[in-house]
Design a protein around this motif. Structure first.
Motif, PDB file in Angstrom:
ATOM      1  N   GLN A  17      30.576  21.736  37.352  1.00 39.50           N
ATOM      2  CA  GLN A  17      29.990  22.770  38.199  1.00 39.50           C
ATOM      3  C   GLN A  17      30.627  24.130  37.914  1.00 39.50           C
ATOM      4  N   GLU A  18      29.902  25.172  38.279  1.00 38.13           N
ATOM      5  CA  GLU A  18      30.415  26.541  38.154  1.00 38.13           C
ATOM      6  C   GLU A  18      31.115  26.931  39.445  1.00 38.13           C
ATOM      7  N   VAL A  19      32.228  27.652  39.312  1.00 40.34           N
ATOM      8  CA  VAL A  19      32.905  28.179  40.491  1.00 40.34           C
ATOM      9  C   VAL A  19      33.150  29.671  40.298  1.00 40.34           C
ATOM     10  N   ILE A  20      33.147  30.375  41.406  1.00 40.81           N
ATOM     11  CA  ILE A  20      33.464  31.803  41.405  1.00 40.81           C
ATOM     12  C   ILE A  20      34.575  32.051  42.405  1.00 40.81           C
ATOM     13  N   LEU A  21      35.664  32.577  41.913  1.00 38.99           N
ATOM     14  CA  LEU A  21      36.793  32.925  42.764  1.00 38.99           C
ATOM     15  C   LEU A  21      36.784  34.429  42.972  1.00 38.99           C
ATOM     16  N   ARG A  22      37.067  34.842  44.191  1.00 38.91           N
ATOM     17  CA  ARG A  22      36.932  36.264  44.539  1.00 38.91           C
ATOM     18  C   ARG A  22      38.249  36.880  44.958  1.00 38.91           C
ATOM     19  N   CYS A  23      38.345  38.171  44.709  1.00 37.65           N
ATOM     20  CA  CYS A  23      39.569  38.894  45.018  1.00 37.65           C
ATOM     21  C   CYS A  23      39.232  40.318  45.421  1.00 37.65           C
ATOM     22  N   VAL A  24      39.855  40.782  46.470  1.00 39.43           N
ATOM     23  CA  VAL A  24      39.746  42.182  46.868  1.00 39.43           C
ATOM     24  C   VAL A  24      41.091  42.821  46.590  1.00 39.43           C
ATOM     25  N   PRO A  25      41.154  43.727  45.612  1.00 37.66           N
ATOM     26  CA  PRO A  25      42.442  44.291  45.204  1.00 37.66           C
ATOM     27  C   PRO A  25      42.901  45.396  46.139  1.00 37.66           C
ATOM     28  N   ILE A  26      44.089  45.904  45.861  1.00 35.38           N
ATOM     29  CA  ILE A  26      44.555  47.118  46.522  1.00 35.38           C
ATOM     30  C   ILE A  26      43.513  48.203  46.237  1.00 35.38           C
ATOM     31  N   SER A  27      43.158  48.949  47.253  1.00 34.43           N
ATOM     32  CA  SER A  27      42.003  49.834  47.154  1.00 34.43           C
ATOM     33  C   SER A  27      42.134  50.841  46.017  1.00 34.43           C
ATOM     34  N   ASN A  28      41.034  51.024  45.320  1.00 32.81           N
ATOM     35  CA  ASN A  28      40.884  52.017  44.256  1.00 32.81           C
ATOM     36  C   ASN A  28      41.751  51.754  43.040  1.00 32.81           C
ATOM     37  N   HIS A  29      42.214  50.523  42.901  1.00 32.76           N
ATOM     38  CA  HIS A  29      43.062  50.264  41.749  1.00 32.76           C
ATOM     39  C   HIS A  29      42.218  49.901  40.546  1.00 32.76           C
ATOM     40  N   LEU A  30      42.554  50.434  39.382  1.00 33.98           N
ATOM     41  CA  LEU A  30      41.776  50.182  38.170  1.00 33.98           C
ATOM     42  C   LEU A  30      42.295  48.975  37.395  1.00 33.98           C
ATOM     43  N   TYR A  31      43.584  48.647  37.551  1.00 31.60           N
ATOM     44  CA  TYR A  31      44.163  47.517  36.833  1.00 31.60           C
ATOM     45  C   TYR A  31      44.073  46.273  37.686  1.00 31.60           C
ATOM     46  N   PHE A  32      43.784  45.166  37.033  1.00 30.45           N
ATOM     47  CA  PHE A  32      43.593  43.924  37.761  1.00 30.45           C
ATOM     48  C   PHE A  32      43.928  42.777  36.843  1.00 30.45           C
ATOM     49  N   TYR A  33      44.513  41.707  37.414  1.00 31.22           N
ATOM     50  CA  TYR A  33      44.962  40.571  36.611  1.00 31.22           C
ATOM     51  C   TYR A  33      44.606  39.260  37.301  1.00 31.22           C
ATOM     52  N   TRP A  34      44.385  38.237  36.482  1.00 30.95           N
ATOM     53  CA  TRP A  34      44.252  36.860  36.969  1.00 30.95           C
ATOM     54  C   TRP A  34      45.330  36.001  36.303  1.00 30.95           C
ATOM     55  N   TYR A  35      45.907  35.117  37.135  1.00 30.08           N
ATOM     56  CA  TYR A  35      46.908  34.169  36.670  1.00 30.08           C
ATOM     57  C   TYR A  35      46.538  32.785  37.156  1.00 30.08           C
ATOM     58  N   PHE A  75      36.653  41.754  42.735  1.00 29.44           N
ATOM     59  CA  PHE A  75      36.726  41.197  41.388  1.00 29.44           C
ATOM     60  C   PHE A  75      36.459  39.708  41.475  1.00 29.44           C
ATOM     61  N   THR A  76      35.840  39.159  40.457  1.00 32.56           N
ATOM     62  CA  THR A  76      35.582  37.726  40.435  1.00 32.56           C
ATOM     63  C   THR A  76      36.076  37.106  39.138  1.00 32.56           C
ATOM     64  N   LEU A  77      36.478  35.841  39.260  1.00 36.49           N
ATOM     65  CA  LEU A  77      36.779  35.006  38.106  1.00 36.49           C
ATOM     66  C   LEU A  77      35.802  33.846  38.152  1.00 36.49           C
ATOM     67  N   LYS A  78      35.004  33.705  37.107  1.00 32.63           N
ATOM     68  CA  LYS A  78      34.027  32.639  37.057  1.00 32.63           C
ATOM     69  C   LYS A  78      34.439  31.603  36.026  1.00 32.63           C
ATOM     70  N   ILE A  79      34.347  30.352  36.415  1.00 31.54           N
ATOM     71  CA  ILE A  79      34.546  29.250  35.476  1.00 31.54           C
ATOM     72  C   ILE A  79      33.204  28.551  35.382  1.00 31.54           C
ATOM     73  N   ARG A  80      32.613  28.560  34.207  1.00 26.52           N
ATOM     74  CA  ARG A  80      31.210  28.142  34.061  1.00 26.52           C
ATOM     75  C   ARG A  80      31.003  26.654  34.231  1.00 26.52           C
ATOM     76  N   SER A  81      31.791  25.850  33.597  1.00 26.08           N
ATOM     77  CA  SER A  81      31.617  24.397  33.638  1.00 26.08           C
ATOM     78  C   SER A  81      33.010  23.794  33.804  1.00 26.08           C
ATOM     79  N   THR A  82      33.376  23.544  35.059  1.00 23.02           N
ATOM     80  CA  THR A  82      34.760  23.157  35.337  1.00 23.02           C
ATOM     81  C   THR A  82      35.120  21.793  34.745  1.00 23.02           C
ATOM     82  N   LYS A  83      36.389  21.701  34.346  1.00 24.26           N
ATOM     83  CA  LYS A  83      36.951  20.458  33.836  1.00 24.26           C
ATOM     84  C   LYS A  83      38.084  20.044  34.775  1.00 24.26           C
TER      85      LYS A  83
END
Lengths: 111, 108
Positions: A17-35, A75-83
């Protein structure tokens, strides 16, 4: 300290299945990371995002992953076909005055 | 790439005891942070300390950038201090590299 908000806090999904993880960053920030943190292991860098483009990605971040900024604030992180091996804690982060601020994380369980 | 090594990997303390956690890194860094991961998995920022010494209550940290190590001191430990402590560095650019962590258990 400014907050980075993630939703959902926990998601269970079936393999493939596909999943979408969501994040609301510190306001107006241009840099963003996923770990990612697999249970019991270290936190690993996935991808950095600057001004609506991927600036760096790790070898973990393969074609099944994608990041977007769909509405200018979230910001979102999408995993298309989870394992099964995608089961992990996923964190988003922003640079801040006190270093980096990490979100509270989404625990993804693939069954 | 840069290596970040933390010691000890595991630590058991009696409540009230003091401890020192160590982080060694193999190259110069622009940023160093200590995090506490609580039982719910949240990463709590303890210190942003690329160099020098800082204190916050029972916790303090020292980074000697020229010798490439950082120390986290926990005094008068409490059961709520239990969890995993991570050292994380930014060697250049903006990517953060984490150590493997020190797992601390404080017994009542």
């Amino acid at each position: 300290e400014p907050e980075v908000t993630q939703t959902p806090s926990h998601q269970v999904t079936q393999m493939g299945q596909e999943v979408i993880l969501r994040c609301v960053p510190i306001s107006n920030h241009l840099y963003f990371y996923w770990y990612r943190q697999i249970l019991g292991q270290k936190v690993e860098f996935l991808v950095s995002f600057y001004n609506n483009e991927i600036s760096e990605k790790s070898e973990i971040f393969d074609d099944q992953f994608s990041v977007e900024r769909p509405d200018g604030s979230n910001f979102t992180l999408k995993i298309r076909s989870t394992k099964l091996e995608d089961s992990a804690m996923y964190f988003c982060a922003n640079p801040s005055r006190g270093g980096y601020t990490f979100g509270s994380g989404t625990r993804l369980t693939v069954v | 790439g840069i290596q970040v090594e933390q010691s000890p990997p595991d630590l058991i303390l009696q409540e009230g005891a003091n401890s020192t956690l160590r982080c060694n890194f193999s190259d110069s860094v622009n940023n160093l942070q200590w995090f506490h991961q609580n039982p719910w998995g949240q990463l709590i920022n303890l210190f942003y300390i690329p160099s020098g010494t800082k204190q916050n209550g029972r916790l303090s940290a020292t980074t000697v950038a020229t010798e490439r190590y950082s120390l986290l001191y926990i005094s008068s430990s409490q059961t709520t201090d239990s969890g995993v402590y991570f050292c994380a560095v930014v060697p250049g650019g903006f990517k953060t590299i984490f150590g493997a962590g020190t797992r601390l258990f404080v017994k009542a």
